[in-house]
Design a protein around this motif. Structure first.
Motif, PDB file in Angstrom:
ATOM      1  N   CYS A 133      42.439  65.131 100.202  1.00 49.92           N
ATOM      2  CA  CYS A 133      42.400  66.168 101.248  1.00 49.92           C
ATOM      3  C   CYS A 133      43.475  65.914 102.307  1.00 49.92           C
ATOM      4  O   CYS A 133      43.605  64.809 102.826  1.00 49.92           O
ATOM      5  CB  CYS A 133      41.022  66.173 101.892  1.00 49.92           C
ATOM      6  SG  CYS A 133      40.885  67.331 103.262  1.00 49.92           S
ATOM      7  N   ILE A 134      44.240  66.960 102.603  1.00 45.09           N
ATOM      8  CA  ILE A 134      45.324  66.840 103.603  1.00 45.09           C
ATOM      9  C   ILE A 134      44.950  67.575 104.906  1.00 45.09           C
ATOM     10  O   ILE A 134      45.811  67.837 105.739  1.00 45.09           O
ATOM     11  CB  ILE A 134      46.657  67.390 103.037  1.00 45.09           C
ATOM     12  CG1 ILE A 134      46.452  68.834 102.526  1.00 45.09           C
ATOM     13  CG2 ILE A 134      47.205  66.484 101.939  1.00 45.09           C
ATOM     14  CD1 ILE A 134      47.727  69.546 102.132  1.00 45.09           C
ATOM     15  N   HIS A 135      43.695  67.921 105.050  1.00 46.91           N
ATOM     16  CA  HIS A 135      43.145  68.490 106.307  1.00 46.91           C
ATOM     17  C   HIS A 135      43.757  69.832 106.690  1.00 46.91           C
ATOM     18  O   HIS A 135      43.738  70.198 107.865  1.00 46.91           O
ATOM     19  CB  HIS A 135      43.337  67.520 107.489  1.00 46.91           C
ATOM     20  CG  HIS A 135      43.061  66.088 107.157  1.00 46.91           C
ATOM     21  ND1 HIS A 135      41.808  65.622 106.861  1.00 46.91           N
ATOM     22  CD2 HIS A 135      43.892  65.019 107.053  1.00 46.91           C
ATOM     23  CE1 HIS A 135      41.871  64.337 106.592  1.00 46.91           C
ATOM     24  NE2 HIS A 135      43.113  63.944 106.694  1.00 46.91           N
ATOM     25  N   CYS A 136      44.276  70.579 105.747  1.00 47.86           N
ATOM     26  CA  CYS A 136      44.985  71.814 106.109  1.00 47.86           C
ATOM     27  C   CYS A 136      44.041  72.907 106.607  1.00 47.86           C
ATOM     28  O   CYS A 136      44.445  73.806 107.341  1.00 47.86           O
ATOM     29  CB  CYS A 136      45.782  72.318 104.914  1.00 47.86           C
ATOM     30  SG  CYS A 136      44.738  72.821 103.532  1.00 47.86           S
ATOM     31  N   GLY A 137      42.787  72.864 106.188  1.00 48.71           N
ATOM     32  CA  GLY A 137      41.808  73.850 106.656  1.00 48.71           C
ATOM     33  C   GLY A 137      41.831  75.169 105.904  1.00 48.71           C
ATOM     34  O   GLY A 137      41.099  76.097 106.267  1.00 48.71           O
ATOM     35  N   CYS A 142      40.515  75.852 103.265  1.00 47.48           N
ATOM     36  CA  CYS A 142      39.240  76.073 102.582  1.00 47.48           C
ATOM     37  C   CYS A 142      38.154  76.613 103.508  1.00 47.48           C
ATOM     38  O   CYS A 142      37.096  77.049 103.027  1.00 47.48           O
ATOM     39  CB  CYS A 142      38.744  74.751 101.981  1.00 47.48           C
ATOM     40  SG  CYS A 142      38.646  73.431 103.214  1.00 47.48           S
ATOM     41  N   CYS A 147      42.015  75.341  97.466  1.00 45.32           N
ATOM     42  CA  CYS A 147      42.630  74.114  98.007  1.00 45.32           C
ATOM     43  C   CYS A 147      44.024  73.881  97.418  1.00 45.32           C
ATOM     44  O   CYS A 147      44.166  73.751  96.206  1.00 45.32           O
ATOM     45  CB  CYS A 147      41.726  72.923  97.696  1.00 45.32           C
ATOM     46  SG  CYS A 147      42.447  71.359  98.221  1.00 45.32           S
TER      47      CYS A 147
END
Ligand code: SF4
Ligand code: SF4
Length: 462
Positions: free
Chosen positions: A25-29, A31, A86
């Motif tokens: 997970c790269i925390h991009c948001g 999702c 994702c």
């Protein structure tokens, strides 16, 4: 709960979520708005990104599995919509199920519904005879004086989850009416059934175009017996030899989703052995079961036989689209007007669209039917809220998703909605009934079967 680890991880053993998965997970948001619980609650710990952060915290020993943390993880429907959007390819379902397996070993959550679900998972679903015995009991509760009492004063004495369970259960057939063998009388001319100690085989009229094995799922066989038989009838019409091995058992999806990893593995091993014959495909007609069958390779730690089995698993829609059905002999029409087309919309079950990535095959089959007007349902791949036993353990959140689904169905005014998963069917049919809606919610196989009707004398056998 066990004592906190001495500066280490709350996860242990080879069955824990891997560091590699957790770090994807790269925390991009991206999702967040795909997630039903985040859309409803707008809370970061109830989003995929938030839950992955919680799993990492457990892995690092930074946070403990307290009641609040476990509630956020339990509130996840395991719908896997986050995986579809994702960009980093986070294997969310794999991480969640491994985390639930770890938590199952560390904490006790004794509620009546969890206790009953545990009993059903370990003592009923793996045993076909007991599944039918349970269906016999449920049927008793649907009929006569007992049925009337349960629908009235008696029902009000039951806890909410039991009332919902009963209200969701369709009218069950007597045991003889649930038999797959009943389809023999409805097979096309020249086709035949052969039964032996290993199972039942259905042969098409001419040279078979392929040989497939049907995984008979617990709920489909016991609660949707007609649909279950339609799977066989339609594959035989497509020219396939269909084998139903007697040794097959429950797919273990509900066990894996609830953290009962060893039980899920034992069922996976039994199924891999049961389907060791030579087949082009192993066919599932239940989205949840098909998804579990496709993941046996992962669940059994890369076992070669399990991997080979999983590689052959297909949804029944893919198999019918791949081999092709002959032109349908019957033109479908609206239930209100014979001259108008049948308006069909499709709900994409999470474990078909997100977990198995099957979206096109059922649409192709429906669009090919004469008399069908296919309608795209808005947000067709948003979870309906069923999610295994989630609709019983989390009725508020489940009904919030269901309300959204039913609103979208009403917005396109279909005659029929397709939902090719038994859990979605039970949950959505109950919701539609309680709203007073007249829309039919059925499996893809039911509508296909109506376009390929058996001879009138055999119709009662399907
Ligand atoms: S979309 Fe994927 S990478 Fe981005 S926050 Fe969500 S899970 Fe993490
Ligand atoms: S599986 Fe579904 S409910 Fe769970 S985090 Fe992903 S999108 Fe949300």
């Amino acid at each position: 709960m066990n004592a906190a680890p001495a500066g280490g991880s709350w996860f242990e053993g080879a069955d824990a979520p891997t560091r590699r998965d957790l770090d994807t997970c790269i925390h991009c948001g991206l999702c967040l708005m795909a997630c039903p619980t985040y859309r409803t609650l707008k809370l970061e710990p109830d989003s995929p990104r938030g839950r992955i952060w919680l799993m990492r915290g457990l892995a690092d020993g930074r946070i403990a599995p307290d009641v609040t943390l476990v509630a956020h993880l339990d509130r996840c429907l395991d719908c896997r919509a986050c995986e579809s959007v994702c960009p980093a390819g986070v294997p969310y379902g794999r991480m969640l199920e491994a985390t639930r397996g770890q938590l199952e070993q560390r904490i006790r959550r004794a509620t009546p519904v969890r206790a009953l679900a545990g009993l059903v998972l370990s003592a009923v679903l793996p045993h076909r005879e007991r599944v039918h015995a349970a269906a016999d009991l449920l049927r008793l509760g649907q009929r006569g004086v007992l049925g009337a009492w349960l629908r009235g004063a008696g029902g009000r004495l039951l806890p909410l989850w039991a009332r919902r369970g009963l209200a969701s259960t369709p009218a069950l057939l007597p045991r003889a009416g649930r038999s797959l063998a009943r389809v023999e009388a409805a097979l096309p001319p020249g086709a035949r059934m052969v039964e032996d100690a290993d199972g039942v085989t259905f042969m098409p009229a001419g040279e078979p175009r392929g040989r497939v094995a049907l995984h008979e799922t617990c709920l489909m066989e016991a609660m949707f017996s007609h649909t279950h038989r339609e799977a066989v009838r339609l594959m035989v019409i497509a020219g396939l030899e269909v084998v139903a091995p007697r040794a097959a058992t429950c797919c273990g999806a509900l066990h894996a989703h609830s953290g009962r990893r060893e039980e899920a593995r034992a069922l996976a091993r039994r199924n891999v052995r049961a389907f060791s014959g030579t087949f082009d495909f192993v066919v599932s007609h239940s989205a949840g079961c098909g998804s579990a069958l496709r993941e046996f390779g992962d669940l059994l730690g890369g076992d070669a036989d399990a991997g080979a089995f999983s590689a052959k698993v297909r949804d029944v829609s893919e198999v019918l689209a791949h081999f092709g059905l002959p032109p349908a002999p019957h033109v479908l029409s609206s239930p209100r007007d014979d001259a108008a087309p049948l308006r069909v919309a499709m709900h994409d079950p999470c474990h078909l669209a997100h977990a198995q990535r099957v979206r096109e095959a059922p649409r192709r089959l429906l669009r090919a039917l004469p008399g069908v007007e296919f309608l795209e349902l808005p947000d067709s791949d948003w979870c309906c809220g069923s999610a295994g036993v989630y609709n019983l353990t989390h009725p508020g959140m489940a009904d919030a998703q269901l309300a959204g689904k039913l609103d979208r169905i009403e917005s396109v005014t279909p005659d029929v909605v397709i939902a090719s998963n038994p859990g979605c069917l039970l949950h959505m049919q109950r919701g539609a009934r309680e709203r007073g809606s007249e829309v039919r919610i059925v499996h893809l196989l039911d509508v296909l079967g109506e376009a390929y009707p058996p001879p009138p004398a055999a119709a009662s056998h399907t």
